[in-house]
Design a protein around this motif. Structure first.
Motif, short mmCIF file in Angstrom:
data_model
loop_
_atom_site.label_atom_id
_atom_site.label_comp_id
_atom_site.label_asym_id
_atom_site.label_seq_id
_atom_site.Cartn_x
_atom_site.Cartn_y
_atom_site.Cartn_z
N UNK A 102 80.92 -8.32 31.43
CA UNK A 102 80.74 -8.37 29.99
C UNK A 102 79.41 -9.05 29.68
N UNK A 103 78.70 -8.52 28.68
CA UNK A 103 77.36 -9.04 28.41
C UNK A 103 77.35 -10.34 27.63
N UNK A 104 78.30 -10.49 26.71
CA UNK A 104 78.32 -11.73 25.96
C UNK A 104 79.74 -12.10 25.50
N UNK A 105 80.41 -12.93 26.26
CA UNK A 105 81.78 -13.31 25.90
C UNK A 105 81.86 -14.04 24.55
N UNK A 106 80.73 -14.56 24.05
CA UNK A 106 80.76 -15.25 22.75
C UNK A 106 80.71 -14.26 21.59
N UNK A 107 80.56 -12.98 21.93
CA UNK A 107 80.46 -11.95 20.89
C UNK A 107 81.57 -10.92 21.12
N UNK A 108 82.52 -10.86 20.19
CA UNK A 108 83.68 -9.96 20.31
C UNK A 108 83.28 -8.51 20.57
N UNK A 109 82.17 -8.11 19.98
CA UNK A 109 81.77 -6.71 20.08
C UNK A 109 80.84 -6.44 21.26
N UNK A 110 80.77 -7.40 22.14
CA UNK A 110 79.82 -7.26 23.24
C UNK A 110 80.14 -6.06 24.12
N UNK A 111 79.10 -5.40 24.61
CA UNK A 111 79.30 -4.31 25.55
C UNK A 111 79.25 -4.86 26.98
N UNK A 112 79.31 -3.96 27.92
CA UNK A 112 79.35 -4.39 29.32
C UNK A 112 78.24 -3.71 30.10
N UNK A 113 78.03 -4.16 31.30
CA UNK A 113 77.07 -3.52 32.21
C UNK A 113 77.72 -3.46 33.59
N UNK A 114 77.11 -2.69 34.48
CA UNK A 114 77.64 -2.59 35.84
C UNK A 114 76.73 -3.39 36.76
N UNK A 115 77.35 -4.12 37.69
CA UNK A 115 76.55 -4.86 38.68
C UNK A 115 76.98 -4.44 40.08
N UNK A 116 75.97 -4.30 40.95
CA UNK A 116 76.25 -3.87 42.32
C UNK A 116 76.73 -5.05 43.17
N UNK A 117 77.73 -4.75 44.00
CA UNK A 117 78.34 -5.76 44.86
C UNK A 117 78.31 -5.27 46.29
N UNK A 118 78.18 -6.14 47.26
CA UNK A 118 78.18 -5.73 48.66
C UNK A 118 78.67 -6.84 49.57
N UNK A 119 78.54 -6.62 50.83
CA UNK A 119 79.05 -7.56 51.84
C UNK A 119 78.24 -8.86 51.88
N UNK A 120 76.92 -8.74 51.56
CA UNK A 120 76.07 -9.93 51.62
C UNK A 120 75.60 -10.33 50.23
N UNK A 121 75.79 -11.57 49.92
CA UNK A 121 75.45 -12.04 48.56
C UNK A 121 74.58 -13.29 48.65
N UNK A 122 73.91 -13.56 47.52
CA UNK A 122 73.24 -14.86 47.36
C UNK A 122 74.11 -15.73 46.46
N UNK A 123 74.29 -16.97 46.86
CA UNK A 123 74.97 -17.93 45.97
C UNK A 123 74.13 -19.21 45.95
N UNK A 124 74.45 -20.12 45.02
CA UNK A 124 73.68 -21.36 44.93
C UNK A 124 74.04 -22.29 46.09
N UNK A 125 73.01 -22.87 46.65
CA UNK A 125 73.21 -23.81 47.75
C UNK A 125 74.20 -24.94 47.38
N UNK A 126 74.10 -25.43 46.15
CA UNK A 126 74.98 -26.55 45.83
C UNK A 126 76.38 -26.11 45.39
N UNK A 127 76.66 -24.82 45.51
CA UNK A 127 78.04 -24.38 45.28
C UNK A 127 78.86 -24.45 46.58
N UNK A 128 78.23 -24.94 47.65
CA UNK A 128 78.96 -25.18 48.90
C UNK A 128 78.87 -26.66 49.24
N UNK A 129 79.92 -27.20 49.82
CA UNK A 129 79.89 -28.58 50.28
C UNK A 129 80.79 -28.74 51.49
N UNK A 130 80.28 -29.46 52.51
CA UNK A 130 81.11 -29.85 53.66
C UNK A 130 82.10 -30.91 53.19
#
Ligand code: ATP
Ligand code: MG
Length: 561
Positions: free
Chosen positions: A373-401
């Motif tokens: 969804x493009x804008x959850x703060x807007x009821x009339x918001x439209x959507x877009x498609x995003x490509x997904x696969x086996x390998x992704x980038x995530x934020x380094x600080x979203x992982x912790x030992x």
């Protein structure tokens, strides 16, 4: 005016100046209200000027009057055509229109000269030969009256002759001045025979070398107002002591109208500077990249940073207009920007400090398109498609030992949601010799497509991501306050208060492909990170994004620690 829907007062802004204007309309004193915004073209406009612009143009709109844009171009030593163009662009961008009412004080030079001669003939002005330094000595102090110049009693004929010869270029710069003859003992120093004209050989951006004498601000300003039929001349508080002089000229000259001057408090904003002299110095000494550096409080800098014009107008409306100079916290401005962008900015995903995440049980060559969804703060918001696969980038600080219990993101054994995609459980991490994580390994639950729970089980957190195979590489510039002190220069030299961390450039960020089409001036929210906007110099093959504002006020948190 455009979007004032969030103003507390539904009837629009109100303040002591608007009350005065309303009273003057109601009493029949003025049928048509005329205001003016009078910039000197010696720098770019900043957010303080925006206050004056919103006030002058705002009043004209509200009372069906007109607001003139008048360049106060009486000091050719510092003025430049570039500024004249930039100021017009900025006023227009802020959302205001002067129609045909574009004027220049320099258009009135001949009329002003005639009026100066009028004062001489009336015995109200004289040519003085004192040097600038002598004049300062003769002026007296706040507690002692001034001393009349020995040239004060020249005859009108002699003065007219000398003044004509000043104009004709017979004297060198600074050799003589024209002064008003008012009162050397006045309690108001502005009335102790102020200078009206000085000799200055400097080509003027508009009049070239036609003139070698120039009127000063006080002599030009009120008379320009009168020529234009300005009814309410609104200026900042430092001109309060000049008002008696403003009125003295109008009383003693055959002017076509009697404008009235009203003063209001200037806008001061924390963690920045709003003095043109200082802004010029920041640019000329390369403390910033230019007038439109997104850290600058200039209109052009704010625009490049992604601040919407409506947020600037709304901020100024909320502050209101009073007769006191105050210091407004930068966080107050930023909150207004956030509020606007929360409604208007579409959401996108971007990873600014990337580390690779591999989904072990996701088929090697598979990719799929997921709906977001493009804008959850807007009821009339439209959507877009995003490509997904086996390998992704995530934020380094979203992982912790060995994460503490309240850590809701990736740690071995914990399940989280990948926004709009799947539930994944972290199984392992790979590290380099220095112990830095180089890869996060996960497994996913194919039944959680779209990020929906297949069986009612909950995950502790949701993180954003981009696909390694599809993401676009970009440079992202994170801006922070230009000055680390709220009032630069309060404790030490103001330049020493520059914030060394005001710009943090991230060279290798990964953005979802839709961001390739982002246009400068149209901010988006990078989910969980803040509001960002494509830079003016961003190109499809070298994307650059500026952070407009973070999602939360990190300075407030730091202060309360
Ligand atoms: P200078 O220091 O060169 O006088 P200035 O900031 O006063 O610079 P001007 O071009 O003379 O620049 O300003 C145009 C108008 O904007 C003036 O009417 C001035 O009073 C108003 N203005 C300037 N700074 C502020 C501010 N911080 N808040 C509100 N109004 C301002
Ligand atoms: Mg000024």
């Amino acid at each position: 005016m455009t979007d004032n829907s969030e103003t507390p007062n539904d009837e629009g802004p109100n303040d002591f100046i608007r009350e005065k204007v309303r009273a003057d309309v109601d009493s029949g004193l003025h049928e048509h209200i005329v205001t003016r915004f009078p910039p000197e073209p010696n720098g770019y406009l900043h957010i303080g000027h925006a206050k004056s612009i919103c006030l002058n143009f705002g009043i004209a709109e509200e009372f069906s009057g007109t607001c003139n844009l008048r360049f106060d171009d009486t000091n050719p030593a510092k003025e430049d055509e570039t500024y004249i163009r930039a100021i017009q662009e900025d006023v227009r961008w802020l959302g205001f229109d002067w129609g045909d009412n574009l004027f220049y004080a320099s258009d009135y030079f001949e009329q002003l000269y005639d009026w100066a001669c009028h004062l001489i003939r009336e015995g109200l002005a004289y040519v003085d030969d004192l040097s600038a330094e002598e004049m300062r000595e003769y002026r007296g102090t706040l507690t002692e009256p001034g001393t009349p110049s020995p040239h004060r009693d020249r005859s009108a004929d002699e003065n007219l002759d000398l003044f004509a010869r000043m104009r004709a270029g017979e004297f060198v710069d600074g050799e003589r001045v024209l002064r008003a003859k008012i009162d050397m003992a006045s309690g108001n120093i502005n009335l102790r025979d102020p200078v009206l004209y000085r000799i200055l050989r400097n080509p003027h951006p508009r009049t070239g070398d036609t003139w070698c004498i120039y009127p000063n601000y006080d002599f030009a300003h009120g008379q320009s107002d009168a020529i234009e039929g300005v009814t309410h001349s609104l200026c900042t508080l430092e001109f309060e002591d000049h008002r008696p002089l403003y009125e003295w000229f109008l009383e003693n000259l055959p002017v076509p109208a009697t404008p009235r001057q009203y003063e209001f408090g200037r806008l001061n904003l924390g963690h920045t500077v709003l003095s043109k002299r200082r802004l010029i110095q920041l640019v000329s000494e390369n403390h910033v990249a230019g007038w439109d550096d997104p850290r600058m409080p200039t209109v052009t800098g704010l625009r490049r940073r992604g601040v919407p014009a409506v947020a600037i107008r709304d901020f100024i409306t909320r502050l209101g207009v009073t007769k006191a100079d105050g210091l407004v916290e930068m966080s107050y401005f930023e909150n207004t920007i956030r509020e606007h962008l929360n409604h208007s900015a579409e959401r996108r995903m971007a990873v600014l400090d990337p580390v690779k995440l591999v989904i072990e049980n996701y088929p090697e060559d598979q990719t799929e398109e997921l709906e977001a969804v493009n804008n959850p703060a807007d009821e009339n918001s439209d959507t877009r498609m995003i490509s997904f696969g086996r390998e992704l980038w995530v934020e380094r600080d979203d992982y912790m030992d060995d994460a503490p219990k309240k850590f809701r993101r990736l740690t071995v054994g914990q399940e989280v949601r990948l926004r709009f995609a799947y539930f994944v459980t972290c199984t392992d991490v790979l590290k380099d010799d220095a112990g830095n994580v180089t890869e996060i390994r996960c497994t996913y639950d194919p039944d959680s497509r779209g990020g929906d729970s297949p069986d009612g089980r909950k995950v502790r957190g949701t993180i954003h991501w981009t696909s390694v195979a599809h993401a676009k590489t970009a440079e992202v510039r994170l801006y922070d306050h230009l000055f680390s002190e709220e009032e630069p220069g309060k404790e030490r030299e103001w330049l020493e208060d520059l914030n060394p961390a005001s710009l943090d450039i991230r060279k290798t960020c990964y953005l979802e492909p839709a961001l390739e089409q982002a246009v400068p001036g149209n901010p988006v929210q990078f989910e969980r990170l803040g509001y960002f906007c494509a830079d003016l110099e961003s190109r499809p093959d070298s994307l650059i994004f500026n952070r407009t504002v973070s999602l939360r006020d990190s300075w407030a948190k730091a202060k309360n620690k």
